[in-house]
Design a protein around this motif. Structure first.
Motif, PDB file in Angstrom:
ATOM      1  N   LEU A   1      16.935  -7.137  16.069  1.00  0.00           N
ATOM      2  CA  LEU A   1      16.401  -6.509  17.270  1.00  0.00           C
ATOM      3  C   LEU A   1      14.883  -6.719  17.356  1.00  0.00           C
ATOM      4  O   LEU A   1      14.344  -6.918  18.437  1.00  0.00           O
ATOM      5  CB  LEU A   1      16.750  -5.018  17.250  1.00  0.00           C
ATOM      6  CG  LEU A   1      16.393  -4.216  18.497  1.00  0.00           C
ATOM      7  CD1 LEU A   1      17.149  -4.757  19.700  1.00  0.00           C
ATOM      8  CD2 LEU A   1      16.718  -2.756  18.296  1.00  0.00           C
ATOM      9  N   LYS A   2      14.247  -6.694  16.186  1.00  0.00           N
ATOM     10  CA  LYS A   2      12.793  -6.911  16.143  1.00  0.00           C
ATOM     11  C   LYS A   2      12.450  -8.313  16.624  1.00  0.00           C
ATOM     12  O   LYS A   2      11.501  -8.506  17.388  1.00  0.00           O
ATOM     13  CB  LYS A   2      12.311  -6.708  14.694  1.00  0.00           C
ATOM     14  CG  LYS A   2      10.888  -7.063  14.454  1.00  0.00           C
ATOM     15  CD  LYS A   2      10.006  -5.846  14.600  1.00  0.00           C
ATOM     16  CE  LYS A   2       8.610  -6.163  14.122  1.00  0.00           C
ATOM     17  NZ  LYS A   2       7.682  -6.213  15.227  1.00  0.00           N
ATOM     18  N   ARG A   3      13.232  -9.321  16.198  1.00  0.00           N
ATOM     19  CA  ARG A   3      12.987 -10.707  16.595  1.00  0.00           C
ATOM     20  C   ARG A   3      13.143 -10.875  18.110  1.00  0.00           C
ATOM     21  O   ARG A   3      12.327 -11.520  18.760  1.00  0.00           O
ATOM     22  CB  ARG A   3      13.943 -11.638  15.862  1.00  0.00           C
ATOM     23  CG  ARG A   3      13.713 -13.112  16.133  1.00  0.00           C
ATOM     24  CD  ARG A   3      14.634 -13.999  15.314  1.00  0.00           C
ATOM     25  NE  ARG A   3      16.033 -13.635  15.398  1.00  0.00           N
ATOM     26  CZ  ARG A   3      16.883 -14.101  16.331  1.00  0.00           C
ATOM     27  NH1 ARG A   3      16.475 -14.956  17.214  1.00  0.00           N
ATOM     28  NH2 ARG A   3      18.146 -13.722  16.337  1.00  0.00           N
ATOM     29  N   VAL A   4      14.174 -10.278  18.673  1.00  0.00           N
ATOM     30  CA  VAL A   4      14.422 -10.367  20.110  1.00  0.00           C
ATOM     31  C   VAL A   4      13.296  -9.687  20.885  1.00  0.00           C
ATOM     32  O   VAL A   4      12.810 -10.195  21.896  1.00  0.00           O
ATOM     33  CB  VAL A   4      15.792  -9.753  20.474  1.00  0.00           C
ATOM     34  CG1 VAL A   4      15.972  -9.659  21.965  1.00  0.00           C
ATOM     35  CG2 VAL A   4      16.910 -10.548  19.837  1.00  0.00           C
ATOM     36  N   SER A   5      12.858  -8.539  20.379  1.00  0.00           N
ATOM     37  CA  SER A   5      11.764  -7.817  21.023  1.00  0.00           C
ATOM     38  C   SER A   5      10.468  -8.633  20.975  1.00  0.00           C
ATOM     39  O   SER A   5       9.716  -8.676  21.952  1.00  0.00           O
ATOM     40  CB  SER A   5      11.567  -6.466  20.329  1.00  0.00           C
ATOM     41  OG  SER A   5      10.477  -5.792  20.866  1.00  0.00           O
ATOM     42  N   ASP A   6      10.205  -9.294  19.842  1.00  0.00           N
ATOM     43  CA  ASP A   6       9.010 -10.135  19.722  1.00  0.00           C
ATOM     44  C   ASP A   6       9.073 -11.332  20.676  1.00  0.00           C
ATOM     45  O   ASP A   6       8.066 -11.689  21.293  1.00  0.00           O
ATOM     46  CB  ASP A   6       8.847 -10.619  18.283  1.00  0.00           C
ATOM     47  CG  ASP A   6       8.450  -9.494  17.341  1.00  0.00           C
ATOM     48  OD1 ASP A   6       7.985  -8.441  17.836  1.00  0.00           O
ATOM     49  OD2 ASP A   6       8.620  -9.673  16.112  1.00  0.00           O
ATOM     50  N   GLU A   7      10.246 -11.945  20.793  1.00  0.00           N
ATOM     51  CA  GLU A   7      10.403 -13.073  21.718  1.00  0.00           C
ATOM     52  C   GLU A   7      10.182 -12.627  23.156  1.00  0.00           C
ATOM     53  O   GLU A   7       9.546 -13.328  23.943  1.00  0.00           O
ATOM     54  CB  GLU A   7      11.802 -13.679  21.577  1.00  0.00           C
ATOM     55  CG  GLU A   7      12.011 -14.488  20.333  1.00  0.00           C
ATOM     56  CD  GLU A   7      13.421 -15.031  20.225  1.00  0.00           C
ATOM     57  OE1 GLU A   7      14.148 -15.031  21.244  1.00  0.00           O
ATOM     58  OE2 GLU A   7      13.797 -15.459  19.117  1.00  0.00           O
ATOM     59  N   TYR A   8      10.702 -11.445  23.485  1.00  0.00           N
ATOM     60  CA  TYR A   8      10.528 -10.903  24.833  1.00  0.00           C
ATOM     61  C   TYR A   8       9.046 -10.657  25.126  1.00  0.00           C
ATOM     62  O   TYR A   8       8.547 -11.007  26.202  1.00  0.00           O
ATOM     63  CB  TYR A   8      11.333  -9.611  24.973  1.00  0.00           C
ATOM     64  CG  TYR A   8      11.178  -8.937  26.303  1.00  0.00           C
ATOM     65  CD1 TYR A   8      11.790  -9.451  27.441  1.00  0.00           C
ATOM     66  CD2 TYR A   8      10.424  -7.769  26.431  1.00  0.00           C
ATOM     67  CE1 TYR A   8      11.652  -8.837  28.672  1.00  0.00           C
ATOM     68  CE2 TYR A   8      10.279  -7.143  27.656  1.00  0.00           C
ATOM     69  CZ  TYR A   8      10.889  -7.672  28.769  1.00  0.00           C
ATOM     70  OH  TYR A   8      10.745  -7.060  29.977  1.00  0.00           O
ATOM     71  N   GLU A   9       8.338 -10.086  24.177  1.00  0.00           N
ATOM     72  CA  GLU A   9       6.899  -9.837  24.355  1.00  0.00           C
ATOM     73  C   GLU A   9       6.133 -11.147  24.488  1.00  0.00           C
ATOM     74  O   GLU A   9       5.201 -11.251  25.289  1.00  0.00           O
ATOM     75  CB  GLU A   9       6.356  -9.017  23.170  1.00  0.00           C
ATOM     76  CG  GLU A   9       6.873  -7.608  23.103  1.00  0.00           C
ATOM     77  CD  GLU A   9       6.445  -6.760  24.290  1.00  0.00           C
ATOM     78  OE1 GLU A   9       5.312  -6.951  24.781  1.00  0.00           O
ATOM     79  OE2 GLU A   9       7.252  -5.921  24.731  1.00  0.00           O
ATOM     80  N   GLN A  10       6.524 -12.157  23.704  1.00  0.00           N
ATOM     81  CA  GLN A  10       5.879 -13.467  23.790  1.00  0.00           C
ATOM     82  C   GLN A  10       6.087 -14.087  25.169  1.00  0.00           C
ATOM     83  O   GLN A  10       5.155 -14.622  25.763  1.00  0.00           O
ATOM     84  CB  GLN A  10       6.422 -14.396  22.696  1.00  0.00           C
ATOM     85  CG  GLN A  10       5.904 -15.812  22.756  1.00  0.00           C
ATOM     86  CD  GLN A  10       4.411 -15.909  22.507  1.00  0.00           C
ATOM     87  OE1 GLN A  10       3.813 -15.047  21.864  1.00  0.00           O
ATOM     88  NE2 GLN A  10       3.806 -16.952  23.042  1.00  0.00           N
ATOM     89  N   LYS A  11       7.305 -14.003  25.705  1.00  0.00           N
ATOM     90  CA  LYS A  11       7.598 -14.534  27.043  1.00  0.00           C
ATOM     91  C   LYS A  11       6.780 -13.801  28.109  1.00  0.00           C
ATOM     92  O   LYS A  11       6.265 -14.421  29.045  1.00  0.00           O
ATOM     93  CB  LYS A  11       9.090 -14.412  27.370  1.00  0.00           C
ATOM     94  CG  LYS A  11       9.970 -15.341  26.589  1.00  0.00           C
ATOM     95  CD  LYS A  11       9.814 -16.741  27.092  1.00  0.00           C
ATOM     96  CE  LYS A  11      10.783 -17.646  26.358  1.00  0.00           C
ATOM     97  NZ  LYS A  11      10.618 -19.034  26.729  1.00  0.00           N
TER      98      LYS A  11
END
Length: 115
Positions: A1-11
């Protein structure tokens, strides 16, 4: 979930950067267009002649990376003028058919290039 959240923030950061670039490009192009307009001889005739500077300022590679429309995809360039064909024009509907030539009782005008 942390990885997905980080990718979302990066986008989101990337999209904010693209939006900021578009706003800056629009502001620069408006300033350039206003400058060109202020240099006209007659200020009462305030029409912008020529194209906007926006397509020169905006980063097309950045837009295409994010699958956005780039100005070169919707702005068309005027095609170069083609020279007029040289030589005598002889329309095809004026040329006699083979049957007309065979059955004519007098000599018909036949295009010398065709023979």
């Amino acid at each position: 979930l942390k990885r997905v959240s980080d990718e979302y923030e990066q986008k989101l950061r990337e999209l904010d950067a693209v939006e900021q670039h578009l706003l800056q490009a629009r502001a620069k192009s408006l300033a350039a267009d206003e400058k060109a307009l202020s240099q006209t001889v007659h200020p009462t005739v305030a029409t912008l002649k020529g194209k906007s500077k926006y397509s020169d300022i905006v980063d097309e590679e950045l837009l295409s990376q994010h699958r956005l429309l780039v100005p070169s995809s919707y702005l068309w360039k005027t095609p170069a003028m083609q020279p007029q064909p040289q030589g005598e024009h002889f329309p095809s509907f004026l040329k006699p058919t083979q049957t007309a030539v065979q059955h004519a009782k007098f000599p018909l005008l036949v295009d010398s290039k065709e023979s």
